[in-house]
Write a protein that holds these residues in place. Structure first.
Motif, PDB file in Angstrom:
ATOM      1  N   VAL A 136       7.927  -1.766   5.766  1.00 22.75           N
ATOM      2  CA  VAL A 136       7.604  -0.346   5.566  1.00 22.75           C
ATOM      3  C   VAL A 136       8.737   0.310   4.777  1.00 22.75           C
ATOM      4  O   VAL A 136       8.489   1.047   3.816  1.00 22.75           O
ATOM      5  CB  VAL A 136       7.357   0.360   6.916  1.00 22.75           C
ATOM      6  N   LEU A 137       9.974   0.036   5.163  1.00 25.12           N
ATOM      7  CA  LEU A 137      11.111   0.617   4.426  1.00 25.12           C
ATOM      8  C   LEU A 137      11.207   0.076   3.006  1.00 25.12           C
ATOM      9  O   LEU A 137      11.505   0.831   2.077  1.00 25.12           O
ATOM     10  CB  LEU A 137      12.420   0.369   5.171  1.00 25.12           C
ATOM     11  N   ALA A 138      10.954  -1.213   2.816  1.00 23.61           N
ATOM     12  CA  ALA A 138      10.926  -1.756   1.455  1.00 23.61           C
ATOM     13  C   ALA A 138       9.844  -1.058   0.650  1.00 23.61           C
ATOM     14  O   ALA A 138      10.039  -0.736  -0.534  1.00 23.61           O
ATOM     15  CB  ALA A 138      10.686  -3.269   1.481  1.00 23.61           C
ATOM     16  N   GLY A 139       8.710  -0.764   1.285  1.00 21.12           N
ATOM     17  CA  GLY A 139       7.643  -0.022   0.630  1.00 21.12           C
ATOM     18  C   GLY A 139       8.063   1.393   0.275  1.00 21.12           C
ATOM     19  O   GLY A 139       7.743   1.889  -0.807  1.00 21.12           O
ATOM     20  N   VAL A 140       8.804   2.046   1.167  1.00 19.31           N
ATOM     21  CA  VAL A 140       9.284   3.411   0.894  1.00 19.31           C
ATOM     22  C   VAL A 140      10.283   3.388  -0.268  1.00 19.31           C
ATOM     23  O   VAL A 140      10.199   4.227  -1.173  1.00 19.31           O
ATOM     24  CB  VAL A 140       9.904   4.050   2.160  1.00 19.31           C
ATOM     25  N   PHE A 141      11.205   2.448  -0.265  1.00 14.02           N
ATOM     26  CA  PHE A 141      12.161   2.329  -1.371  1.00 14.02           C
ATOM     27  C   PHE A 141      11.425   2.089  -2.688  1.00 14.02           C
ATOM     28  O   PHE A 141      11.714   2.711  -3.703  1.00 14.02           O
ATOM     29  CB  PHE A 141      13.142   1.182  -1.125  1.00 14.02           C
ATOM     30  N   TRP A 180       0.834  -1.209   0.000  1.00 13.50           N
ATOM     31  CA  TRP A 180       0.000   0.000   0.000  1.00 13.50           C
ATOM     32  C   TRP A 180       0.866   1.256   0.000  1.00 13.50           C
ATOM     33  O   TRP A 180       0.526   2.248  -0.640  1.00 13.50           O
ATOM     34  CB  TRP A 180      -0.966  -0.023   1.173  1.00 13.50           C
ATOM     35  N   ILE A 181       2.000   1.200   0.704  1.00 12.36           N
ATOM     36  CA  ILE A 181       2.940   2.334   0.677  1.00 12.36           C
ATOM     37  C   ILE A 181       3.485   2.507  -0.737  1.00 12.36           C
ATOM     38  O   ILE A 181       3.531   3.620  -1.270  1.00 12.36           O
ATOM     39  CB  ILE A 181       4.093   2.110   1.686  1.00 12.36           C
ATOM     40  N   THR A 182       3.904   1.416  -1.342  1.00  7.36           N
ATOM     41  CA  THR A 182       4.480   1.441  -2.685  1.00  7.36           C
ATOM     42  C   THR A 182       3.565   2.143  -3.684  1.00  7.36           C
ATOM     43  O   THR A 182       4.033   2.869  -4.564  1.00  7.36           O
ATOM     44  CB  THR A 182       4.748  -0.002  -3.171  1.00  7.36           C
TER      45      THR A 182
END
Length: 166
Positions: free
Chosen positions: A148-153, A99-101
């Motif tokens: 979450v960080l993988a999503g931000v990247f 969802w972040i991605t």
């Protein structure tokens, strides 16, 4: 003293089908699939994206904040219940990472596919600092934070792709 059960050696608990918190943490049961539960959990997240995209940008952002905070509690609770640090079947974190991605990404199946591939790439490769966090931070925060960080990247990669193509 016995070694704790590792995430890859833990069997699927039958509580997934009885306990609503476990069912949710296991991505509506997708985390029980025998191969690549993180991939299945990421796929289960995709049908929600068109719903989130109907929200105003700030509403999607608010939903991300709520699902992240809820995920810290949920993943921590289920990990404690199962007595497994980060059971590979717990995929709520992958769902939130997806969802972040896809926040602020245009609508369309090809964007969903690109986001899915981008997120899985970062979630599997775990570039620094994601791998360090995955190994050093524990509990609900640790379970959630690497995804979450993988999503931000992946989100940064998707924003670059949107800029190039869109």
């Amino acid at each position: 003293m016995d070694d704790p059960v590792t995430e890859h050696s833990a069997p699927v608990p039958p509580s997934v089908w009885r306990n609503p918190w476990h069912f949710l943490a296991f991505g509506f049961g997708s985390g029980t699939l025998p191969k690549a539960p993180g991939t299945w959990g990421s796929l289960v997240a995709l049908p929600f994206v068109p719903l989130w995209q109907m929200l105003p940008d700030w509403g999607y952002w608010l939903m991300l904040g709520v699902t992240m905070l809820f995920g810290v509690w949920l993943c921590g609770k289920v990990a404690n219940d199962l007595r497994v640090h980060d059971h590979e079947g717990i995929v709520w974190d992958e769902m939130v990472g997806m969802w972040i991605t896809l926040w602020l990404v245009p609508e369309g199946w090809y964007w969903l596919l690109a986001g899915f591939l981008m997120f899985r790439l970062f979630d599997i490769l775990k570039p620094w600092p994601i791998r360090w966090i995955d190994r050093q931070v524990h509990g609900g925060v640790g379970i959630m934070l690497d995804d979450v960080l993988a999503g931000v990247f992946a989100w940064l990669g998707m924003q670059g792709l949107v800029w190039l193509v869109g």
